[in-house]
Design a protein around this motif. Structure first.
Motif, PDB file in Angstrom:
ATOM      1  N   GLU A 221       0.837  -1.204   0.000  1.00 16.19           N
ATOM      2  CA  GLU A 221       0.000   0.000   0.000  1.00 16.19           C
ATOM      3  C   GLU A 221       0.870   1.252   0.000  1.00 16.19           C
ATOM      4  O   GLU A 221       0.638   2.191  -0.765  1.00 16.19           O
ATOM      5  CB  GLU A 221      -0.905   0.028   1.246  1.00 16.19           C
TER       6      GLU A 221
ATOM      7  N   GLU B 219      -6.814  -7.229   0.370  1.00 18.56           N
ATOM      8  CA  GLU B 219      -7.816  -6.758  -0.602  1.00 18.56           C
ATOM      9  C   GLU B 219      -8.866  -5.892   0.083  1.00 18.56           C
ATOM     10  O   GLU B 219      -9.285  -4.858  -0.438  1.00 18.56           O
ATOM     11  CB  GLU B 219      -8.518  -7.953  -1.268  1.00 18.56           C
ATOM     12  N   SER B 220      -9.280  -6.329   1.242  1.00 22.56           N
ATOM     13  CA  SER B 220     -10.328  -5.593   1.941  1.00 22.56           C
ATOM     14  C   SER B 220      -9.803  -4.250   2.446  1.00 22.56           C
ATOM     15  O   SER B 220     -10.495  -3.232   2.382  1.00 22.56           O
ATOM     16  CB  SER B 220     -10.855  -6.478   3.075  1.00 22.56           C
TER      17      SER B 220
ATOM     18  N   ARG C 134      -9.593  -1.366  -0.108  1.00 27.06           N
ATOM     19  CA  ARG C 134     -10.840  -0.669  -0.439  1.00 27.06           C
ATOM     20  C   ARG C 134     -11.050   0.579   0.416  1.00 27.06           C
ATOM     21  O   ARG C 134     -11.932   1.386   0.147  1.00 27.06           O
ATOM     22  CB  ARG C 134     -12.036  -1.614  -0.273  1.00 27.06           C
ATOM     23  N   ARG C 135     -10.253   0.740   1.471  1.00 24.46           N
ATOM     24  CA  ARG C 135     -10.384   1.922   2.323  1.00 24.46           C
ATOM     25  C   ARG C 135      -9.711   3.146   1.716  1.00 24.46           C
ATOM     26  O   ARG C 135      -9.788   4.236   2.289  1.00 24.46           O
ATOM     27  CB  ARG C 135      -9.774   1.634   3.693  1.00 24.46           C
ATOM     28  N   ASP C 136      -8.991   2.948   0.617  1.00 25.95           N
ATOM     29  CA  ASP C 136      -8.254   4.074   0.053  1.00 25.95           C
ATOM     30  C   ASP C 136      -8.508   4.197  -1.442  1.00 25.95           C
ATOM     31  O   ASP C 136      -8.032   3.376  -2.227  1.00 25.95           O
ATOM     32  CB  ASP C 136      -6.760   3.891   0.324  1.00 25.95           C
ATOM     33  N   PRO C 137      -9.250   5.241  -1.864  1.00 29.82           N
ATOM     34  CA  PRO C 137      -9.556   5.400  -3.288  1.00 29.82           C
ATOM     35  C   PRO C 137      -8.318   5.464  -4.168  1.00 29.82           C
ATOM     36  O   PRO C 137      -8.353   5.019  -5.311  1.00 29.82           O
ATOM     37  CB  PRO C 137     -10.329   6.720  -3.345  1.00 29.82           C
ATOM     38  N   LEU C 138      -7.240   5.989  -3.625  1.00 31.44           N
ATOM     39  CA  LEU C 138      -6.012   6.083  -4.416  1.00 31.44           C
ATOM     40  C   LEU C 138      -5.527   4.692  -4.840  1.00 31.44           C
ATOM     41  O   LEU C 138      -5.110   4.466  -5.972  1.00 31.44           O
ATOM     42  CB  LEU C 138      -4.923   6.787  -3.598  1.00 31.44           C
TER      43      LEU C 138
ATOM     44  N   MET D 246      -7.316   2.145  -5.163  1.00 33.09           N
ATOM     45  CA  MET D 246      -8.313   1.508  -6.011  1.00 33.09           C
ATOM     46  C   MET D 246      -8.267   2.033  -7.433  1.00 33.09           C
ATOM     47  O   MET D 246      -8.919   1.488  -8.315  1.00 33.09           O
ATOM     48  CB  MET D 246      -9.719   1.747  -5.440  1.00 33.09           C
TER      49      MET D 246
END
Lengths: 486, 267
Positions: free
Chosen positions: B86, B111-112, B115-119, B121
């Motif tokens: 990350e 993976e989960s 999903r907490r960070d739009p960057l 994603m």
């Protein structure tokens, strides 16, 4: 780091084949419309701390890519200083330490200050209202051979500072300023198949806008809604004192002339009274006293108010007590009583001859300290984190110290790819500031309590202490350095 | 030493599908839920992460010739919950990160958490694959290779490190770097990681480490240099100081935790 909500919502569905969308969730454009606009940093509060923070982040190369929003409930633009008159000063002034000024210089904000309205002072006279024991803080006398800053601090109108920060902010650009808009509520976000915003604070604004924050900063004052959202308790007590402020005109520019200004503070049993120099013949008053006396000071005639201020620096606590108790006629009382006073007129501020209309105001004094400054995706700065008694003039400086520390914490996080809102990234900020602020809050609180004692052995001891500090130069230098933040 | 030679030989394991020990996989599956808890068992790894980036930056800046790429492609082997992956994705000079792990449990956590960070994603930035390195398809062209291959706190959990490293190397571009961190096999590391960290202070769960699998820094550089085609090995030791955090201590690579970097010769 510019996010486009609709873009990643659409694309991320493709990139996570494992997550099966249920038919009801497939209506993704509806989700996108409801989605909050996301920012890296959302700062609530556009006072000196909030403005310094966003400007500090924007001015630093490391953090200049962050997407930043600033929310302020008052109209920031209306609050700006425009064509100020040289003999009218705001009653909301602060004493900026050399450390705070250095930080403002580092981020490039200081050059936007209207320097003609800033008054550096080189000496500070502090004395005990009961015994008259004195301590004189001045760099020149005590550190003649050292290379030391000759300025103890800089008196500045808060508005001068915030106007400069706004001018600089506009010049830097690329910060979303949302003002005048209130924060209606702050909640945590939702989890959708595309994005999990359950750790993200989502701020609902009074104009209907919803914005999400990777890091939400509370620079929103003593009653901080951000602190409430974070569930952080702020502890402390009310002093049962009010601070009276006023903009004053003196009979001259001071005993040291224009180039050598002196600040005065006298500890009275009801609280300290301070007169701090502004340019020319102007000065600003901060007088903390019991609420009844504060109320009377605000209601008496101008002449009587001037007499009370002059008396506060010259007459004995017994004389003052009497003058506080009468509803009018303070001027005559003062003129008669001052003839019998032993006060050396050159060791007290020059006589106050006028008070600026509408500048007399008061506010309750409190001591508060939040249990912590950080939580997941939340950080507190300035008054949202701590409220201090104004007797040492440290409030705004503590806020600037917080800002400098938080900006450097965020820089370190960005440099190592950390999520700037994570608890781990923010830990360093709390570690840097909490103990230091706590110590300052404690010292100032003890000082207030120490000088609130009107008689008995403590009075003798504290005078002895003040005299000792005055005599022991290294100790005095130590205190001065602490106060200057150098 | 004898033991390490046994573990660290090329002779065996060509027939193995994966160099990762199945008991290690189940151990890390068990850890998965607490991987991102800042006060959980992975706290020390979180705290170490900034030093990894500092070490990589120093390796890159030590090159006399320009970097392979201005925007780097990373392959993170044994990514766990994605602490390094990350953070590497967020850096401005990162093009993309491919992060692999053999444990499906920790990868689900990664993976989960992503999903907490739009960057993270945004498309093409960070990709997780549940595979051991041996099964990662070999690059078909130079463009599919990576500028940096990282293996942080991984090799000490590997049964056959030599074959593991041999599987990783083909994915690296010429002029690229292999960066890893691990623990030296010394009496001090036995005390700190087995006795203190696992048994006394309980900073990490029991069974996290197998001291016999630890590899020393000189063994690593010797192995790489014997293969040929490698240059500029560097290492630095890091020590965890309670209440202070991880600190680089030159010379301590001989004692316990250390970073190691080596560069594939440019063409």
């Amino acid at each position: 780091m510019q996010y486009r909500a609709t873009l990643w919502l659409r694309d991320s569905i493709r990139t996570i084949p494992k997550l099966q969308l249920r038919p009801t969730q497939r209506c993704r454009y509806a989700t996108a419309i409801d989605s909050p606009e996301l920012f890296d940093v959302v700062c609530v509060g556009g006072g000196p701390a909030g403005l310094s923070l966003v400007v500090g982040l924007r001015a630093s190369k490391t953090t200049s890519n962050l997407k930043i929003a600033l929310i302020e409930s008052l109209d920031l633009d209306k609050g700006r200083m425009r064509n100020p008159s040289p003999d009218v000063y705001s009653n909301r002034c602060s004493s900026l330490t050399p450390a705070s000024v250095r930080y403002l210089q580092e981020i490039g904000a200081w050059s936007h200050i209207d320097i003609s309205r800033v008054q550096p002072y080189q000496e500070m006279q502090v004395w005990d209202g009961i015994t008259g024991s004195r301590i004189a803080f001045d760099w020149e006398v005590n550190t003649r051979r050292d290379v030391q800053p000759s300025t103890i601090a800089y008196m500045i109108e808060n508005q001068n500072l915030t106007t400069a920060l706004q001018t600089y902010l506009e010049k830097l650009g690329d910060i979303t300023v949302i003002s005048p808009v209130r924060v209606d509520s702050i909640d945590l976000g939702n989890s959708t198949p595309e994005l999990d915003l359950r750790s993200w604070p989502i701020i609902s604004l009074s104009n209907g806008r919803r914005i999400g924050a990777r890091l939400l900063i509370g620079a929103d004052g003593a009653n901080s809604p951000v602190r409430t959202f974070a569930g952080t308790t702020s502890r402390g007590w009310d002093y049962n004192r009010h601070g009276i402020v006023a903009t004053l005109k003196l009979s001259g520019s001071g005993w040291g002339g224009e180039g050598y200004k002196i600040a005065y503070q006298r500890f009275l049993p009801t609280g300290p009274v301070a007169m701090l120099p502004l340019p020319g013949n102007m000065a600003t008053l901060v007088w903390s006293t019991v609420p009844e006396r504060a109320a009377r000071l605000k209601s008496i005639s101008k002449c009587d108010f001037l007499a009370m201020v002059n008396a506060a620096f010259r007459l004995s606590p017994v004389d003052l007590e009497y003058m506080h108790s009468v509803s009018s006629g303070q001027q005559e009382e003062f003129e008669w009583r001052v003839k019998h006073s032993a006060a050396d007129s050159t060791k007290v501020p020059m006589e106050v001859v006028d008070v600026q209309d509408g500048s007399i105001a008061s506010f309750p004094l409190k001591m508060r300290h939040a249990d912590t400054y950080t939580g997941e995706r939340v950080a507190l700065v300035g008054d949202a984190a701590h409220t201090i008694h104004p007797l040492a003039g440290q409030g705004l400086n503590q806020g600037q110290g917080d800002v400098a520390a938080l900006v450097s914490t965020i820089q370190a996080a960005v440099e190592t790819g950390a999520d700037i809102g994570s608890t781990l990234s923010l830990e360093a900020y709390n570690a840097k500031r909490y103990a230091e602020n706590n110590a300052m809050l404690g010292v100032v609180d003890k000082l207030h309590k120490l000088y609130a004692v009107g008689s008995g052995p403590i009075v003798g001891l504290r005078s002895l202490g003040l005299k000792a500090v005055n005599e022991i130069r290294p100790l005095k230098k130590f205190f001065m350095k602490k106060a200057a933040g150098v | 030493m004898l033991q390490s030679v046994r573990y660290f030989s090329n002779a065996r394991s060509q027939n193995h599908q994966s160099s990762v020990d199945p008991t290690e996989i189940s151990h890390f599956n068990m850890l998965a839920s607490s991987w991102w808890d800042p006060h959980g068992p992975s706290r020390l790894l979180h705290l170490m992460n900034p030093l990894r980036h500092e070490f990589i930056a120093r390796c890159l800046s030590s090159q006399s010739d320009p970097a392979t790429n201005s925007r780097l492609q990373y392959l993170d082997i044994g990514c766990g919950g994605g602490i390094f992956a990350e953070s590497a994705t967020r850096l401005p000079n990162t093009a993309s990160v491919t992060a692999i792990d053999a444990s499906p449990g920790v990868l689900a956590v990664a993976e989960s958490h992503k999903r907490r960070d739009p960057l993270l994603m945004s498309p093409g930035r960070l990709r997780y694959l549940n595979t051991p390195i041996e099964k990662l398809p070999k690059p078909a062209s130079e463009a599919e290779k990576y500028d940096i291959i990282t293996m942080f706190e991984v090799i000490e959990h590997i049964k056959h490190p030599a074959s593991f490293l041999s599987s990783a190397i083909p994915h690296l571009k010429p002029g690229g770097w292999v960066i890893l961190s691990t623990i030296a096999r010394t009496w001090t590391s036995w005390i700190t990681t087995k006795v203190v960290a696992e048994d006394i202070a309980r900073i990490v769960p029991r069974g996290t480490h197998d001291w016999n699998k630890y590899i020393n820094e000189d063994e690593l550089s010797t192995w790489f240099l014997q293969q040929g085609g490698w240059e500029s090995p560097r290492s630095v030791g890091v020590i965890y100081v309670p209440a202070v955090g991880w600190r680089e201590v030159p010379g301590s690579e001989k004692l316990g935790n250390y970073f190691f970097g080596i560069r594939k010769l440019p063409v």
